[in-house]
Each structure stands twice: as C-alpha cells, then as structure tokens.
Design a protein around this motif. Sequence first.
Motif, PDB file in Angstrom:
ATOM      1  N   PHE A 130      -2.761 -16.743 -63.956  1.00 47.35           N
ATOM      2  CA  PHE A 130      -2.359 -17.846 -64.832  1.00 47.35           C
ATOM      3  C   PHE A 130      -2.202 -19.114 -63.993  1.00 47.35           C
ATOM      4  N   SER A 167       0.697 -21.377 -73.921  1.00 46.82           N
ATOM      5  CA  SER A 167       1.367 -21.954 -72.752  1.00 46.82           C
ATOM      6  C   SER A 167       2.861 -21.691 -72.843  1.00 46.82           C
ATOM      7  N   SER A 214       1.166 -16.092 -60.125  1.00 48.34           N
ATOM      8  CA  SER A 214      -0.015 -16.742 -60.724  1.00 48.34           C
ATOM      9  C   SER A 214      -1.295 -16.241 -60.057  1.00 48.34           C
ATOM     10  N   LYS A 219      -2.093 -17.707 -69.944  1.00 48.10           N
ATOM     11  CA  LYS A 219      -2.826 -18.281 -68.814  1.00 48.10           C
ATOM     12  C   LYS A 219      -2.259 -19.609 -68.306  1.00 48.10           C
ATOM     13  N   ASP A 220      -1.132 -20.041 -68.851  1.00 45.20           N
ATOM     14  CA  ASP A 220      -0.640 -21.376 -68.483  1.00 45.20           C
ATOM     15  C   ASP A 220       0.882 -21.399 -68.497  1.00 45.20           C
ATOM     16  N   VAL A 255       4.669 -13.268 -69.765  1.00 49.74           N
ATOM     17  CA  VAL A 255       3.347 -13.863 -69.503  1.00 49.74           C
ATOM     18  C   VAL A 255       2.337 -12.771 -69.152  1.00 49.74           C
TER      19      VAL A 255
END
Length: 313
Positions: free
Chosen positions: A166, A68, A161, A109-110, A103
């Motif tokens: 994510f 994260s 996202s 994914k967060d 990312v």
Amino acid sequence: MSKILVTGGAGFIGSALVKKLAVSHDVVVFDNEFRGSFENLSGINVEQIKGDITNFSDWEKLPNDIDSVFHFGAINGTGYFYTIPEQVLDVNVKGVVNMIDYVKKYSIKDVLFASSSEVYGFPTNFPTSEKEPIQIPTPLNPRYSYSGSKIIGELLCVNNSQKYNFRYTIVRYHNVYGPKMGHEHVIPQFVKKLVSSDDFTIQGDGQDTRSFCFIDDAIDATIMVHNDNTITDRIFNIGNPEEVTILQLIKKLSDISGKNIQPKSTPQNNSGTKRRVPDITKAESCGYSPKIPLIDGLKITYDWYKTYYLNSH
C-alpha cells in the motif's frame, strides 16, 4: 467516487479534513468521541461509526470497500502526555496496529498517517526538514509518550507498506491551531487567561519559539501532499514557517483582546524544544503555500474562544 475512512474524524483536524473531503468523496468517520464530537460534522453528509480504535472488533463494524484510510485517531494534547502517558501509548500504538491489520485484511492500497513535529525531539537544524533525525530524548519524561507513539506509527506504516503493497503518506503537523482545537494547547489557554483572569503566568522566559499553522492551511496541505504522485519518500512537514516567540504570541493576542498584558514568569519543567520551525519545501513542491498570516488566524481563534469561555460561565 472513492471512499475514504477517516479515523478520529470527529476531532479538530479530522473534522476539518472530513468537511473538505466530503465535497468530492464518500467519507466514513470512525471515532469514539474521546476529545472530538460528531456534532463537529453536523450538516456534513458522511457515514458516522462510533468505536474504539484499540478494539479490532470495532474495526469490524466498518465497510469493506474502503479505498483510502486517513488515520487521525489518537490521544493528543500536552496535558494528557503528562497525566495519562500509558493511555496515550496504548491508544496511539494499538490504533495503528489495528489500522494496519484492517488495511491488510481488505487489501486497501492507500494510507495517510497523521504524525507530529514532536517526533523531532530537540532538532538541531532550522528550519527543520524531514531529513532531521527523529528521536525520543528520554523515556523518563512522560511528555515523550506522544512523540514515541508517533515514531512507532511511522515505522509501522513505512515497513508494512513494503510488505503489503500500500502507498503511505505521513504528515508531520507543526502546531496546527484554530477554533474548536480543544483546551489543552497554548493558544486556547492564553485566550482563557485573557478573557477570565487578571493573572497571566507563563512557564519559562517566553523566548521559546513556535511556528503556528492555521487549520485551513493544514487541511489544504494535507490534501495536496496526499494527491501528489511524484514524490516517493512520502513524509511531509505540514506547517507555516512564520516563527514567533511565546512572548510575541502573547503580545499579538493581547493586542487583539485590547488588554495590556505583562506576563509573569515561573520556572519551566519538562519543556520541549526551544525552537520549532518547519522547512516546508517538500510540501510546497506539491503546490502548498500557507495563506493565513498568524495575526489573521489568531483573530479568528481568539474570537471563537472568547465567545466560548464567556458563554461557559
């Protein structure tokens, strides 16, 4: 145990968050110490990496097994919005672009993005919910360098996202305060006047309202909304709806200090919204409830800053 990267994790909100996260997660802190200091994390078992979020080569110093990202790296503080608006934009926007690239590169994914109540500009509904339009009232006022950068950051997180799969969480902080918050904000400035000056001058008539949220409550809310998996529209107001005028704030601080203050008024320039009070219904649905009344949080903050200012002379 999941591994969390906190950019800006040596700053005011970031370091408080890191202390809470480090209890049950591996935490990596990425900061250039522009405003914060790794000293804020003394005694906390976290990995500390010094670097600049605007340089992607510095992101390459970071681990590739992050689960994260909590992105708090930014230039904040109203004084900076007026004095270095181009740098505020550069750091806050490039920082998010590089964060998204990081990312994407490692298929994280967060993401949690620290935004601000400033994105509402001049809201028309009170309490103000997340459905309120976000806006830049004018590009001619350097104050909006910050809110503009946060609006861009939100857009980058939401739209990327969808493409890169994510989960995003956006937290819009409303006037978070507490010890070690820096010196560019209204509460430390008022405490400094109470401690070291007989002159107490304010801009405007003091009838503007704000809703102040103590740091411990803000951190609890952040973790609660992040951990929620039921809400799909993941933008949350973080704050405390206890609304006060600036004059009421001064009265509370003067009562704490034991001084009888009669503030003097000067004309107000480039001011923000007349009212700011968050609707926190959405965060409450995740289990959040503010615990620290304003008077209690002010006492803690006043005592810390009084000691700091007296010892710095």
